[in-house]
Design a protein around this motif. Structure first.
Motif, mmCIF file in Angstrom:
data_model
loop_
_atom_site.group_PDB
_atom_site.id
_atom_site.type_symbol
_atom_site.label_atom_id
_atom_site.label_comp_id
_atom_site.label_asym_id
_atom_site.label_seq_id
_atom_site.Cartn_x
_atom_site.Cartn_y
_atom_site.Cartn_z
ATOM 1 N N ALA A 213 0.822 -1.212 0.000
ATOM 2 C CA ALA A 213 0.000 0.000 0.000
ATOM 3 C C ALA A 213 0.855 1.260 0.000
ATOM 4 O O ALA A 213 0.589 2.200 -0.759
ATOM 5 C CB ALA A 213 -0.933 -0.007 1.216
ATOM 6 N N LEU A 214 1.884 1.273 0.829
ATOM 7 C CA LEU A 214 2.783 2.425 0.858
ATOM 8 C C LEU A 214 3.570 2.546 -0.444
ATOM 9 O O LEU A 214 3.712 3.628 -1.010
ATOM 10 C CB LEU A 214 3.751 2.304 2.035
ATOM 11 C CG LEU A 214 3.240 2.720 3.415
ATOM 12 C CD1 LEU A 214 4.287 2.408 4.471
ATOM 13 C CD2 LEU A 214 2.901 4.209 3.430
ATOM 14 N N GLY A 215 4.108 1.418 -0.921
ATOM 15 C CA GLY A 215 4.923 1.434 -2.125
ATOM 16 C C GLY A 215 4.157 1.863 -3.353
ATOM 17 O O GLY A 215 4.736 2.443 -4.286
ATOM 18 N N ILE B 232 9.824 4.075 -3.601
ATOM 19 C CA ILE B 232 10.879 3.384 -2.868
ATOM 20 C C ILE B 232 11.036 3.889 -1.434
ATOM 21 O O ILE B 232 11.634 3.210 -0.592
ATOM 22 C CB ILE B 232 12.216 3.497 -3.634
ATOM 23 C CG1 ILE B 232 13.170 2.370 -3.210
ATOM 24 C CG2 ILE B 232 12.839 4.888 -3.420
ATOM 25 C CD1 ILE B 232 14.353 2.210 -4.131
ATOM 26 N N GLY B 233 10.473 5.049 -1.130
ATOM 27 C CA GLY B 233 10.506 5.521 0.244
ATOM 28 C C GLY B 233 9.829 4.561 1.203
ATOM 29 O O GLY B 233 10.176 4.494 2.387
ATOM 30 N N PHE C 257 6.783 -4.711 -2.455
ATOM 31 C CA PHE C 257 6.969 -3.382 -3.016
ATOM 32 C C PHE C 257 6.919 -3.403 -4.539
ATOM 33 O O PHE C 257 6.189 -2.629 -5.170
ATOM 34 C CB PHE C 257 8.298 -2.807 -2.541
ATOM 35 C CG PHE C 257 8.750 -1.592 -3.303
ATOM 36 C CD1 PHE C 257 8.120 -0.372 -3.123
ATOM 37 C CD2 PHE C 257 9.800 -1.676 -4.206
ATOM 38 C CE1 PHE C 257 8.534 0.754 -3.834
ATOM 39 C CE2 PHE C 257 10.216 -0.564 -4.916
ATOM 40 C CZ PHE C 257 9.578 0.657 -4.730
ATOM 41 N N SER C 258 7.680 -4.287 -5.164
ATOM 42 C CA SER C 258 7.803 -4.273 -6.621
ATOM 43 C C SER C 258 6.505 -4.628 -7.320
ATOM 44 O O SER C 258 6.258 -4.182 -8.444
ATOM 45 C CB SER C 258 8.914 -5.227 -7.060
ATOM 46 O OG SER C 258 8.600 -6.570 -6.719
ATOM 47 N N ALA C 259 5.645 -5.424 -6.679
ATOM 48 C CA ALA C 259 4.367 -5.798 -7.291
ATOM 49 C C ALA C 259 3.457 -4.593 -7.481
ATOM 50 O O ALA C 259 2.513 -4.648 -8.286
ATOM 51 C CB ALA C 259 3.670 -6.859 -6.443
ATOM 52 N N ALA D 253 12.716 -6.340 -8.656
ATOM 53 C CA ALA D 253 12.960 -7.288 -7.566
ATOM 54 C C ALA D 253 14.142 -8.213 -7.833
ATOM 55 O O ALA D 253 14.838 -8.607 -6.894
ATOM 56 C CB ALA D 253 11.708 -8.123 -7.307
ATOM 57 N N VAL D 254 14.378 -8.577 -9.094
ATOM 58 C CA VAL D 254 15.399 -9.594 -9.382
ATOM 59 C C VAL D 254 16.681 -9.020 -9.962
ATOM 60 O O VAL D 254 17.691 -9.726 -10.031
ATOM 61 C CB VAL D 254 14.846 -10.683 -10.329
ATOM 62 C CG1 VAL D 254 13.632 -11.359 -9.722
ATOM 63 C CG2 VAL D 254 14.510 -10.115 -11.706
ATOM 64 N N GLY D 255 16.660 -7.755 -10.378
ATOM 65 C CA GLY D 255 17.885 -7.161 -10.911
ATOM 66 C C GLY D 255 18.898 -6.937 -9.797
ATOM 67 O O GLY D 255 18.572 -6.312 -8.789
ATOM 68 N N PRO D 256 20.123 -7.433 -9.929
ATOM 69 C CA PRO D 256 21.106 -7.308 -8.844
ATOM 70 C C PRO D 256 21.628 -5.902 -8.625
ATOM 71 O O PRO D 256 22.193 -5.608 -7.570
ATOM 72 C CB PRO D 256 22.237 -8.242 -9.286
ATOM 73 C CG PRO D 256 22.108 -8.324 -10.770
ATOM 74 C CD PRO D 256 20.640 -8.208 -11.069
ATOM 75 N N ILE D 257 21.431 -4.983 -9.595
ATOM 76 C CA ILE D 257 21.928 -3.617 -9.411
ATOM 77 C C ILE D 257 20.817 -2.591 -9.654
ATOM 78 O O ILE D 257 21.080 -1.469 -10.090
ATOM 79 C CB ILE D 257 23.143 -3.324 -10.314
ATOM 80 C CG1 ILE D 257 22.812 -3.543 -11.794
ATOM 81 C CG2 ILE D 257 24.332 -4.144 -9.900
ATOM 82 C CD1 ILE D 257 23.936 -3.102 -12.728
ATOM 83 N N THR D 258 19.563 -2.967 -9.375
ATOM 84 C CA THR D 258 18.482 -1.989 -9.449
ATOM 85 C C THR D 258 18.546 -1.073 -8.235
ATOM 86 O O THR D 258 19.234 -1.352 -7.249
ATOM 87 C CB THR D 258 17.115 -2.684 -9.490
ATOM 88 O OG1 THR D 258 16.931 -3.415 -8.268
ATOM 89 C CG2 THR D 258 17.016 -3.636 -10.675
ATOM 90 N N GLY D 259 17.795 0.019 -8.294
ATOM 91 C CA GLY D 259 17.774 0.938 -7.169
ATOM 92 C C GLY D 259 17.311 0.279 -5.883
ATOM 93 O O GLY D 259 17.812 0.577 -4.796
#
Length: 425
Positions: free
Chosen positions: A124-126, A131-132, A159-161, A377-383
């Motif tokens: 809900a927040l995301g 990203i906060g 969050f990513s969903a 969610a799965v990227g190793p260097i995402t924010g």
């Protein structure tokens, strides 16, 4: 320099908002976006600067090649550099001023129900403050100890969903900018259903991760104060889009977000409302320099690709944008994320490639949002993973491997979601 940057971002928000009534104001927003990108190149770190310069360089080289091969030059196109997306992203950040950061309810829920409640609160927040939300919930879950891998996995998935359906995410704004005309109501209903299914399926893995510690888990509280602003905003955006279909969703989100923030501050802070807005604009907006610079640079890349690729008869193995093609688009975005390509770049490339197929906007945007969300969610260097690594010491590669279960769940559930979307439009 930071003050100048804050003024540029504030100008973008104002110009994008005015473009609802004055269409040419978007050109001013585009010019301010390019100026913000130039200043941002000085403010961001070395890695972000290299990535941004690479994107800008490829975009400008594509423009030059397009002109050499007989492409048409339109100065207005050069000022279409994701300003709506950046305006929305920066405007939505003001919502942090009116959404509580600390749960104000106490509950005796523990174990599995507490995990579910934490997932819903994070989601809900995301969906609204992006990203906060990860920092808000993550700091509470960590307490005085280290954040556990199970909580990190829960945060990333929940969050990513939100990207699957939330009009407040950059995913929908970027995709809508590239292929306008999507049905926002269908996107919300189908995307939200997919998010619930994906989170539900992946929670079984979270339960397993906690092992014998699961019965004592308390998590993060979910309260009416936490969800009332997200619910009100979603209802406001959907209603406004139905009443004013010609206004793009990012612009509606921008205006709705600022309006709700101002009203909330006037109720809670009275005369200090304007000071709170000014303080956020001056001190907090520049913290978005990494995202803004990346999105502006990707906008330059998209401009170049839109000019260059139509000049070549690229052989595509398909003749129309079908559900299997949309699913393959999701998979390609995920593969790009795994090797370090940001979704805003991969979606721009995919949009340019499938443009000759004249994709249905709603199907394309849904696929882009799904690909963007699961890539986060799965990227190793995402924010997201970099935040968890820097703030909580979570190993990015370990988290990526753990989230492959979530990736599988999303890929399986995405197929019927795309089929439903195609049937509804």
């Amino acid at each position: 320099m930071r003050l100048l940057y804050a003024l540029f971002l504030s100008g973008i928000i104002l110009a994008v908002g005015l473009s609802v009534a004055l269409p040419d104001a978007t050109l001013v927003a585009g010019g301010l976006t390019l100026a913000a990108a130039a200043v941002g190149l000085v403010l961001v770190n070395r890695t972000q600067r290299i990535i941004a310069l690479l994107l800008i360089g490829v975009g400008l080289a594509s423009v030059v090649l397009a002109l050499m091969f007989g492409g048409q030059f339109d100065g207005r196109n050069l000022l279409s550099v994701n300003q709506d997306l950046i305006g929305m992203l920066t405007a939505v950040s003001f919502l942090r001023l009116v959404i509580p950061t600390v749960p104000n309810t106490r509950t005796r829920l523990r174990g599995r129900l507490a995990v579910v409640r934490t997932a819903l609160a994070t989601h809900a927040l995301g969906a609204i403050i992006n990203i906060g939300a990860v920092g808000i919930v993550g700091d509470h879950l960590r307490g005085r100890s280290a954040l556990r891998l199970a909580d990190a996995a829960l945060l990333t998935r929940s969050f990513s969903a939100a990207a699957f359906w939330s009009p407040f995410w950059a995913a929908a704004a970027a995709a809508t900018t590239l292929v306008p005309g999507a049905n926002s109501l269908v996107l919300l209903l189908v995307g939200l259903a997919l998010a619930i299914v994906a989170i539900g399926l992946s929670l079984w893995d979270i339960f397993h991760l906690w092992g014998p510690d699961l019965p004592a888990y308390t998590g993060y509280s979910l309260s009416w104060a936490l969800v009332r602003v997200p619910l009100a905003l979603v209802a406001l955006v959907i209603t406004a889009h139905q009443l004013f279909p010609s206004v793009t969703v990012p612009r509606i989100v921008l205006i709705a977000g600022l309006s709700v923030t101002l009203i909330g501050l006037l109720i809670t802070n009275g005369r200090g409302a304007l000071r709170a807005l000014a303080r956020h604009a001056r001190h907090d907006l520049p913290q978005l320099r990494g995202e803004v610079t990346l999105f502006a640079s990707a906008g330059v890349l998209a401009v170049g690709l839109r000019m260059l690729l139509p000049l070549f008869d690229l052989p595509l193995p398909v003749s129309e944008f079908t559900v299997p093609v949309a699913w393959a688009m999701i998979l390609s975005m995920v593969l790009c994320a795994i090797i370090g390509v940001h979704p805003v770049v991969s979606v721009a490339i995919v949009a340019a490639l499938v443009h000759p197929l004249h994709p249905d906007p709603t199907l394309f945007v849904l696929a882009a949002c799904i690909g963007w969300g699961v890539s986060t969610a799965v990227g190793p260097i995402t924010g997201l993973t970099l935040l968890l690594s820097a703030r909580y010491g979570i190993d990015s590669i370990t988290l990526t491997r753990r989230n492959l279960v979530y990736l599988a769940a999303v890929l399986v559930a995405a197929w019927p979601a795309l089929l439903l979307c195609a049937a509804l439009v």
